[in-house]
Design a protein around this motif. Structure first.
Motif, PDB file in Angstrom:
ATOM      1  N   SER A 108       0.687  -1.374  -0.001  1.00  0.00           N
ATOM      2  CA  SER A 108       0.257  -0.124  -0.269  1.00  0.00           C
ATOM      3  C   SER A 108       0.609   0.943   0.101  1.00  0.00           C
ATOM      4  CB  SER A 108      -0.990   0.201   1.216  1.00  0.00           C
ATOM      5  OG  SER A 108      -1.406  -0.866   0.889  1.00  0.00           O
ATOM      6  N   PRO A 109       0.629   2.264   0.003  1.00  0.00           N
ATOM      7  CA  PRO A 109       0.932   3.645  -0.093  1.00  0.00           C
ATOM      8  C   PRO A 109       2.017   3.487   0.966  1.00  0.00           C
ATOM      9  CG  PRO A 109      -1.101   3.632  -1.506  1.00  0.00           C
ATOM     10  CD  PRO A 109      -0.923   2.693  -0.832  1.00  0.00           C
ATOM     11  N   LYS A 110       2.519   4.646   1.518  1.00  0.00           N
ATOM     12  CA  LYS A 110       2.958   4.956   2.675  1.00  0.00           C
ATOM     13  C   LYS A 110       2.365   5.042   3.589  1.00  0.00           C
ATOM     14  CE  LYS A 110       6.944   4.762   5.148  1.00  0.00           C
ATOM     15  NZ  LYS A 110       7.866   3.376   5.174  1.00  0.00           N
ATOM     16  N   THR A 111       1.236   5.863   3.294  1.00  0.00           N
ATOM     17  CA  THR A 111       0.261   6.775   4.579  1.00  0.00           C
ATOM     18  C   THR A 111      -1.256   5.858   4.746  1.00  0.00           C
ATOM     19  OG1 THR A 111       0.102   8.693   3.208  1.00  0.00           O
ATOM     20  CG2 THR A 111      -2.057   8.457   4.385  1.00  0.00           C
ATOM     21  N   VAL A 112      -1.398   4.451   4.243  1.00  0.00           N
ATOM     22  CA  VAL A 112      -2.038   3.845   4.512  1.00  0.00           C
ATOM     23  C   VAL A 112      -1.103   2.582   5.310  1.00  0.00           C
ATOM     24  CG1 VAL A 112      -3.510   1.546   3.767  1.00  0.00           C
ATOM     25  CG2 VAL A 112      -2.708   3.853   2.730  1.00  0.00           C
ATOM     26  N   GLU A 113      -0.065   2.715   4.965  1.00  0.00           N
ATOM     27  CA  GLU A 113       1.230   1.288   5.862  1.00  0.00           C
ATOM     28  C   GLU A 113       1.341   2.359   6.714  1.00  0.00           C
ATOM     29  OE1 GLU A 113       5.876  -0.521   5.173  1.00  0.00           O
ATOM     30  OE2 GLU A 113       4.620   1.090   4.022  1.00  0.00           O
ATOM     31  N   VAL A 114       1.538   3.382   7.284  1.00  0.00           N
ATOM     32  CA  VAL A 114       1.405   3.950   8.732  1.00  0.00           C
ATOM     33  C   VAL A 114       0.340   3.883   9.514  1.00  0.00           C
ATOM     34  CG1 VAL A 114       2.189   5.955  10.144  1.00  0.00           C
ATOM     35  CG2 VAL A 114       3.354   5.558   7.626  1.00  0.00           C
ATOM     36  N   VAL A 115      -0.424   4.057   8.970  1.00  0.00           N
ATOM     37  CA  VAL A 115      -2.176   4.576   9.710  1.00  0.00           C
ATOM     38  C   VAL A 115      -2.164   2.848   9.993  1.00  0.00           C
ATOM     39  CG1 VAL A 115      -4.666   3.923   9.575  1.00  0.00           C
ATOM     40  CG2 VAL A 115      -3.006   5.891   8.670  1.00  0.00           C
ATOM     41  N   LEU A 116      -1.903   1.580   9.430  1.00  0.00           N
ATOM     42  CA  LEU A 116      -2.207  -0.238   9.936  1.00  0.00           C
ATOM     43  C   LEU A 116      -1.391   0.276  10.893  1.00  0.00           C
ATOM     44  CD1 LEU A 116      -2.946  -1.491   6.257  1.00  0.00           C
ATOM     45  CD2 LEU A 116      -4.670  -1.239   7.910  1.00  0.00           C
ATOM     46  N   LEU A 117       0.351   0.507  10.562  1.00  0.00           N
ATOM     47  CA  LEU A 117       1.233   0.498  11.856  1.00  0.00           C
ATOM     48  C   LEU A 117       1.223   1.037  13.018  1.00  0.00           C
ATOM     49  CD1 LEU A 117       4.464   0.600   9.909  1.00  0.00           C
ATOM     50  CD2 LEU A 117       3.598  -1.952  10.796  1.00  0.00           C
ATOM     51  N   ARG A 118       0.206   2.073  13.390  1.00  0.00           N
ATOM     52  CA  ARG A 118      -0.483   2.570  14.385  1.00  0.00           C
ATOM     53  C   ARG A 118      -1.369   1.876  14.692  1.00  0.00           C
ATOM     54  NH1 ARG A 118       4.106   4.499  12.298  1.00  0.00           N
ATOM     55  NH2 ARG A 118       4.343   2.606  14.321  1.00  0.00           N
ATOM     56  N   ILE A 119      -2.092   0.678  14.049  1.00  0.00           N
ATOM     57  CA  ILE A 119      -3.451   0.576  14.023  1.00  0.00           C
ATOM     58  C   ILE A 119      -2.878  -0.621  15.583  1.00  0.00           C
ATOM     59  CG2 ILE A 119      -5.582  -0.435  14.197  1.00  0.00           C
ATOM     60  CD1 ILE A 119      -5.936   1.660  12.197  1.00  0.00           C
ATOM     61  N   VAL A 120      -1.631  -1.598  15.070  1.00  0.00           N
ATOM     62  CA  VAL A 120      -1.909  -2.405  15.764  1.00  0.00           C
ATOM     63  C   VAL A 120      -0.725  -2.051  16.354  1.00  0.00           C
ATOM     64  CG1 VAL A 120       0.363  -4.490  14.647  1.00  0.00           C
ATOM     65  CG2 VAL A 120      -1.974  -3.415  13.638  1.00  0.00           C
ATOM     66  N   ASP A 121      -0.445  -1.045  16.522  1.00  0.00           N
ATOM     67  CA  ASP A 121       1.003  -1.273  17.737  1.00  0.00           C
ATOM     68  C   ASP A 121       0.118  -0.918  18.717  1.00  0.00           C
ATOM     69  OD1 ASP A 121       2.960  -1.430  16.219  1.00  0.00           O
ATOM     70  OD2 ASP A 121       3.713   1.307  15.778  1.00  0.00           O
ATOM     71  N   ALA A 122      -0.834   0.018  18.986  1.00  0.00           N
ATOM     72  CA  ALA A 122      -2.574   0.077  19.449  1.00  0.00           C
ATOM     73  C   ALA A 122      -2.629  -0.909  20.391  1.00  0.00           C
ATOM     74  CB  ALA A 122      -3.010   1.167  19.393  1.00  0.00           C
ATOM     75  N   LEU A 123      -3.187  -1.795  19.853  1.00  0.00           N
ATOM     76  CA  LEU A 123      -3.680  -2.847  20.421  1.00  0.00           C
ATOM     77  C   LEU A 123      -3.024  -4.328  20.934  1.00  0.00           C
ATOM     78  CD1 LEU A 123      -6.031  -3.930  16.508  1.00  0.00           C
ATOM     79  CD2 LEU A 123      -6.453  -3.401  19.289  1.00  0.00           C
ATOM     80  N   ILE A 124      -1.552  -4.325  20.205  1.00  0.00           N
ATOM     81  CA  ILE A 124      -0.816  -5.024  20.622  1.00  0.00           C
ATOM     82  C   ILE A 124       0.184  -4.714  21.786  1.00  0.00           C
ATOM     83  CG2 ILE A 124       1.421  -4.203  20.009  1.00  0.00           C
ATOM     84  CD1 ILE A 124       2.073  -7.254  18.619  1.00  0.00           C
ATOM     85  N   SER A 125      -0.305  -3.399  22.059  1.00  0.00           N
ATOM     86  CA  SER A 125       0.070  -2.563  24.002  1.00  0.00           C
ATOM     87  C   SER A 125      -0.451  -3.318  24.822  1.00  0.00           C
ATOM     88  CB  SER A 125       0.326  -1.553  23.500  1.00  0.00           C
ATOM     89  OG  SER A 125      -1.112  -0.811  23.220  1.00  0.00           O
ATOM     90  N   ILE A 126      -1.680  -3.597  24.113  1.00  0.00           N
ATOM     91  CA  ILE A 126      -2.503  -4.503  25.782  1.00  0.00           C
ATOM     92  C   ILE A 126      -2.569  -5.856  25.744  1.00  0.00           C
ATOM     93  CG2 ILE A 126      -5.201  -4.518  26.522  1.00  0.00           C
ATOM     94  CD1 ILE A 126      -5.864  -2.813  23.686  1.00  0.00           C
ATOM     95  N   PRO A 127      -2.163  -6.606  26.544  1.00  0.00           N
ATOM     96  CA  PRO A 127      -1.831  -7.683  27.289  1.00  0.00           C
ATOM     97  C   PRO A 127      -2.869  -9.044  26.448  1.00  0.00           C
ATOM     98  CG  PRO A 127      -0.661  -6.026  29.386  1.00  0.00           C
ATOM     99  CD  PRO A 127      -1.843  -5.809  28.000  1.00  0.00           C
ATOM    100  N   SER A 128      -2.317  -9.445  26.395  1.00  0.00           N
ATOM    101  CA  SER A 128      -3.920 -10.483  25.713  1.00  0.00           C
ATOM    102  C   SER A 128      -4.442 -10.891  26.478  1.00  0.00           C
ATOM    103  CB  SER A 128      -3.441 -11.631  24.650  1.00  0.00           C
ATOM    104  OG  SER A 128      -2.322 -12.473  25.824  1.00  0.00           O
ATOM    105  N   LYS A 129      -3.714 -11.153  27.338  1.00  0.00           N
ATOM    106  CA  LYS A 129      -5.389 -11.220  28.657  1.00  0.00           C
ATOM    107  C   LYS A 129      -6.208 -10.998  29.572  1.00  0.00           C
ATOM    108  CE  LYS A 129      -2.293 -15.902  29.952  1.00  0.00           C
ATOM    109  NZ  LYS A 129      -1.299 -15.663  28.524  1.00  0.00           N
ATOM    110  N   MET A 130      -5.375  -9.416  30.042  1.00  0.00           N
ATOM    111  CA  MET A 130      -6.262  -8.717  30.097  1.00  0.00           C
ATOM    112  C   MET A 130      -7.671  -8.073  29.384  1.00  0.00           C
ATOM    113  SD  MET A 130      -4.622  -4.481  31.079  1.00  0.00           S
ATOM    114  CE  MET A 130      -3.649  -5.462  32.355  1.00  0.00           C
TER     115      MET A 130
END
Length: 279
Positions: A108-130
């Protein structure tokens, strides 16, 4: 010459070896149990068949009885379907979603790539068990919700692995050649990049499966997983915790089963990784 003859004589056995090792046998065993278990139970899974609770192993009850006097073997044969089935569906979905989004991000274009990365970073920062505890406590417990919870918790990790692999492949010459040929981005992602990261993605899928088995078993042990009258292996441990002081088979059997399941899958993952490194 003799060395060549010996190598040729051993080659059929070496080709069969992946199907003969203990890790493959363990995984195949649990897959078969998950498929046929409910049809081969010696007793009705919810029927009280003995007045002796936490009965020891015997010919009549190969895994003893539980805290109500129900046959433990029958309950484990049914519980294995929930443990293996839910974890398998959730891990397949988590790995597939994470990998597809990773491929989309790379092409994807760089803008879309950055948005996806930031969303994933937000989700991955939350412990799965919590995250799982919050979702289940807020919306209740059902098989569908448990699968969705596991997908939300582990798809970001699958994305991160697939994204790093796909990004490395995207910079290689064969991808540049495909671009020069005028191939579409979809073609490049699916036909060029995906086959070259598939082995690593499969190894990561095995890890996701183990993590999800432990997550669902932990939730069931806390009473937030599969609800009665159904049960998975984690639920069976929680139900029979009263037999801990007696060393009851009803408590030990499901705990050991979870251990063998996770160990078997881990051994298969290690084998895939070794074969990939040898290539």
């Amino acid at each position: 010459m003799n060395v060549q003859v010996i190598a040729k004589a051993q080659s059929p056995l070496m080709r069969m070896k992946p199907w003969l090792n203990i890790s493959s046998l363990l995984c195949m065993f649990w897959l078969v149990i998950a498929i046929i278990g409910p049809w081969v139970t010696p007793y009705d899974v919810g029927k009280i068949v003995s007045h002796d609770i936490f009965a020891p192993i015997s010919a009549q009850f190969p895994l003893g009885t539980d805290y109500l006097g129900r046959d433990m073997l029958s309950r484990m044969l049914v519980a294995a379907r929930y443990t293996v089935g839910l974890a398998l569906v959730a891990s397949i979905c988590a790995s597939a979603i994470g990998t597809l989004i990773a491929l989309m991000a790379v092409i994807s274009p760089k803008t879309v790539e950055v948005v996806l990365l930031r969303i994933v970073d937000a989700l991955i920062s939350i412990p799965s068990k919590m995250l799982a505890l919050v979702i289940v406590a807020g919306f209740g417990s059902s098989a569908q919700l448990l699968i969705l919870t596991a997908i939300i918790g582990y798809a970001p990790g699958a994305f991160r692995i697939a994204y790093s692999l796909a990004l490395n492949q995207h910079e290689l010459e064969y991808v540049k050649v495909a671009m020069i040929r005028g191939e579409s981005k979809f073609y490049i992602a699916v036909r060029e990049i995906l086959p070259n990261i598939l082995n690593s993605v499969l190894a990561d899928f095995g890890l996701r499966f183990v993590f999800i088995v432990l997550l669902l078993s932990g939730l069931s042990f806390l009473g937030l997983g599969i609800q009665p009258p159904n049960a998975d292996l984690g639920s069976l441990v929680r139900e029979n915790i009263g037999g801990l002081s007696q060393g009851a088979p009803a408590l030990l059997a499901p705990a050991i089963a979870i251990g063998f399941l996770t160990v078997g899958v881990n051994l298969v993952i290690d084998r895939i990784a070794r074969q990939r490194n040898q290539r």
